[in-house]
Scaffold this motif. Structure first.
Motif, short mmCIF file in Angstrom:
data_model
loop_
_atom_site.label_atom_id
_atom_site.label_comp_id
_atom_site.label_asym_id
_atom_site.label_seq_id
_atom_site.Cartn_x
_atom_site.Cartn_y
_atom_site.Cartn_z
N UNK A 47 0.77 -1.06 0.16
CA UNK A 47 -0.08 0.01 0.06
C UNK A 47 0.99 1.39 -0.14
N UNK A 48 0.16 2.67 -0.02
CA UNK A 48 0.80 3.69 -0.06
C UNK A 48 1.75 3.94 1.30
N UNK A 49 1.27 3.62 2.38
CA UNK A 49 2.45 3.91 3.44
C UNK A 49 3.56 2.91 3.42
N UNK A 50 3.01 1.61 3.23
CA UNK A 50 4.16 0.51 3.12
C UNK A 50 5.32 1.00 2.05
N UNK A 71 14.12 -7.09 5.87
CA UNK A 71 12.82 -6.54 5.77
C UNK A 71 11.78 -7.68 5.53
N UNK A 72 10.73 -7.96 6.31
CA UNK A 72 9.49 -8.83 6.13
C UNK A 72 8.22 -8.05 5.73
N UNK A 73 8.02 -8.27 4.60
CA UNK A 73 6.73 -7.32 3.81
C UNK A 73 5.50 -8.35 3.76
N UNK A 82 1.80 -6.88 -6.83
CA UNK A 82 2.49 -5.70 -6.49
C UNK A 82 3.61 -5.47 -5.58
N UNK A 83 3.12 -6.65 -4.47
CA UNK A 83 4.22 -6.80 -3.28
C UNK A 83 5.54 -7.25 -3.73
N UNK A 84 5.52 -8.36 -4.82
CA UNK A 84 6.87 -8.73 -5.44
C UNK A 84 7.38 -7.41 -6.12
N UNK A 85 6.53 -6.67 -6.66
CA UNK A 85 7.25 -5.44 -7.53
C UNK A 85 8.18 -4.55 -6.45
N UNK A 86 7.39 -4.31 -5.28
CA UNK A 86 8.34 -3.56 -4.26
C UNK A 86 9.63 -4.33 -3.80
N UNK A 87 9.46 -5.79 -3.63
CA UNK A 87 10.72 -6.36 -3.42
C UNK A 87 11.72 -6.03 -4.61
N UNK A 88 11.12 -6.33 -5.87
CA UNK A 88 12.26 -5.99 -6.73
C UNK A 88 12.75 -4.70 -6.66
N UNK A 103 8.92 -11.03 0.99
CA UNK A 103 7.65 -10.61 0.56
C UNK A 103 6.63 -11.73 0.34
N UNK A 104 5.52 -11.63 1.36
CA UNK A 104 4.67 -12.86 1.56
C UNK A 104 3.42 -12.36 1.84
N UNK A 105 2.30 -13.40 1.39
CA UNK A 105 1.03 -13.12 1.93
C UNK A 105 0.68 -14.24 3.13
N UNK A 106 1.92 -14.86 3.70
CA UNK A 106 1.53 -15.69 4.70
C UNK A 106 1.91 -15.07 5.93
N UNK A 107 0.99 -14.98 6.94
CA UNK A 107 1.28 -14.09 8.43
C UNK A 107 2.15 -14.69 9.07
N UNK A 108 2.04 -16.07 8.96
CA UNK A 108 2.98 -16.89 9.92
C UNK A 108 4.53 -16.67 9.46
#
Length: 364
Positions: A47-50, A71-73, A82-88, A103-108
């Motif tokens: 997101x924007x703040x992230x 960094x864990x995102x 989009x998250x992977x793009x931020x990592x790139x 960069x993950x969608x897994x909270x654990x």
């Protein structure tokens, strides 16, 4: 005989020099040893703040120019690409302090081993939604994130909640992560604090760095109370009260307060987007002062778990003036609260009591 004595003295001098040279080299190598990386979690990182905060963290704005970070995102599944793009982009920026990116969608996975968690992700209020609907969504999110942090994060993890309603989200997180010390869970009111500093700086035409000790009391909402009764400005090497320099109590008790309270809405109206840059910068300020300490003679505003100070009900996450030292915050005690301020402190506390009740009703 004299030559032997002279030779012995020379040997002593040479050995002494050699010893001190080795000592200096050892101390230099010790001091120049790279610190262990700190693992920082940012939720809602696509997101924007992230997007604004992750490069700040990677550049050292949060933990200092000599502290390596990992960094864990985290973000939701629809934002994975989009998250992977931020990592790139983080990789492409080649930040010297950045020692790894997840960069993950897994909270654990996101919470595993984290030392600092910046909780930006949350469910925003949408058109037609009732307050309880938004609260219900966020209670569910923060309940799950609390569980993941408690299970996977470092034992001494420091948590900063940014997503609104920040104070109550932090309270829910605390309640569902009982093993995390209550002093390690905070929420962001530093943005409001910085906004107050900026308004005084503009009004007096002074450098913002010369203004200190404003206070944000209460909720990160339109009921918050920006208080300048103890604030000062450094003038010619000395500190002078803000009220004395402004010399306009009417402005300080009305327009100044409402401007700070409504600044977020004003920015949305102006740029058609929320205040992501200033929120990200303030989150870095919050963590930096918490970890590295506040300057001597200064305090900052943090949303923290109330211990009953200033008559605020224990069990609320409420913004107080705090000082920080060695990774611990302490509420500034003994400040005089006048009748006008008392009313403001109580009004924002009442809103937090209502929010707490609403959040608990969403759990049933």
């Amino acid at each position: 005989m004299e030559n032997i004595v002279l030779f012995q003295k020379i040997l002593v001098v040479l050995f002494t020099i050699a010893f001190f040279w080795k000592l200096v080299k050892y101390m230099w190598s010790f001091l120049s040893m790279e610190k262990e990386p700190v693992t920082v979690l940012v939720t809602g990182a696509a997101g924007q703040i992230g997007y604004a905060i992750v490069p700040m963290i990677a550049r050292g704005a949060m933990l200092g120019p000599e502290q390596p970070v990992i960094l864990h995102m985290l973000d939701i599944e629809p934002a994975a690409e989009s998250l992977n793009g931020v990592k790139m982009e983080l990789i492409d920026a080649a930040f010297p302090l950045l020692r790894g990116v997840v960069a993950t969608t897994d909270i654990q996975e996101a919470c595993k081993g984290v030392n600092i968690a910046v909780m930006v992700g949350g469910f925003p209020r949408k058109e037609g939604m009732e307050r309880k609907d938004v609260m219900s969504k966020n209670v569910s999110i923060y309940k799950a994130q609390a569980s993941a942090l408690e299970k996977n994060a470092a034992a001494d993890v420091k948590v900063l909640v940014v997503a609104n309603p920040a104070n109550t989200n932090a309270l829910i997180l605390k309640e569902f992560a009982p093993s995390i010390p209550e002093k390690n869970i905070t929420c962001l009111t530093r943005l409001d604090h910085n906004r107050a500093l900026g308004q005084i700086s503009e009004k007096l035409n002074v450098h913002v760095g010369d203004v200190k000790n404003v206070i944000i009391w209460g909720n990160h909402s339109s009921t918050q109370y920006p208080d300048v009764n103890h604030a000062t400005v450094t003038v010619n090497g000395g500190d002078k009260p803000v009220r004395e320099l402004v010399a306009n109590d009417q402005w300080l008790n009305t327009e100044f307060i409402t401007t700070v309270q409504q600044r977020g809405a004003a920015i949305i109206k102006a740029r058609k987007l929320s205040s992501a840059l200033s929120a990200a910068s303030s989150a870095c300020d919050h963590i930096r002062d918490w970890v590295l300490g506040t300057p001597k003679g200064s305090w900052v505003s943090m949303g923290v778990y109330s211990d009953g100070s200033y008559g605020i009900q224990p069990g609320l996450v409420y913004s107080f003036p705090v000082t920080c030292e060695k990774g611990q915050w302490s509420i500034v005690q003994g400040l005089k609260i006048d009748e006008f301020s008392r009313g403001k402190l109580d009004a924002t506390a009442q809103e937090l009591i209502e929010e707490k009740s609403l959040a608990h009703s969403c759990l049933n």
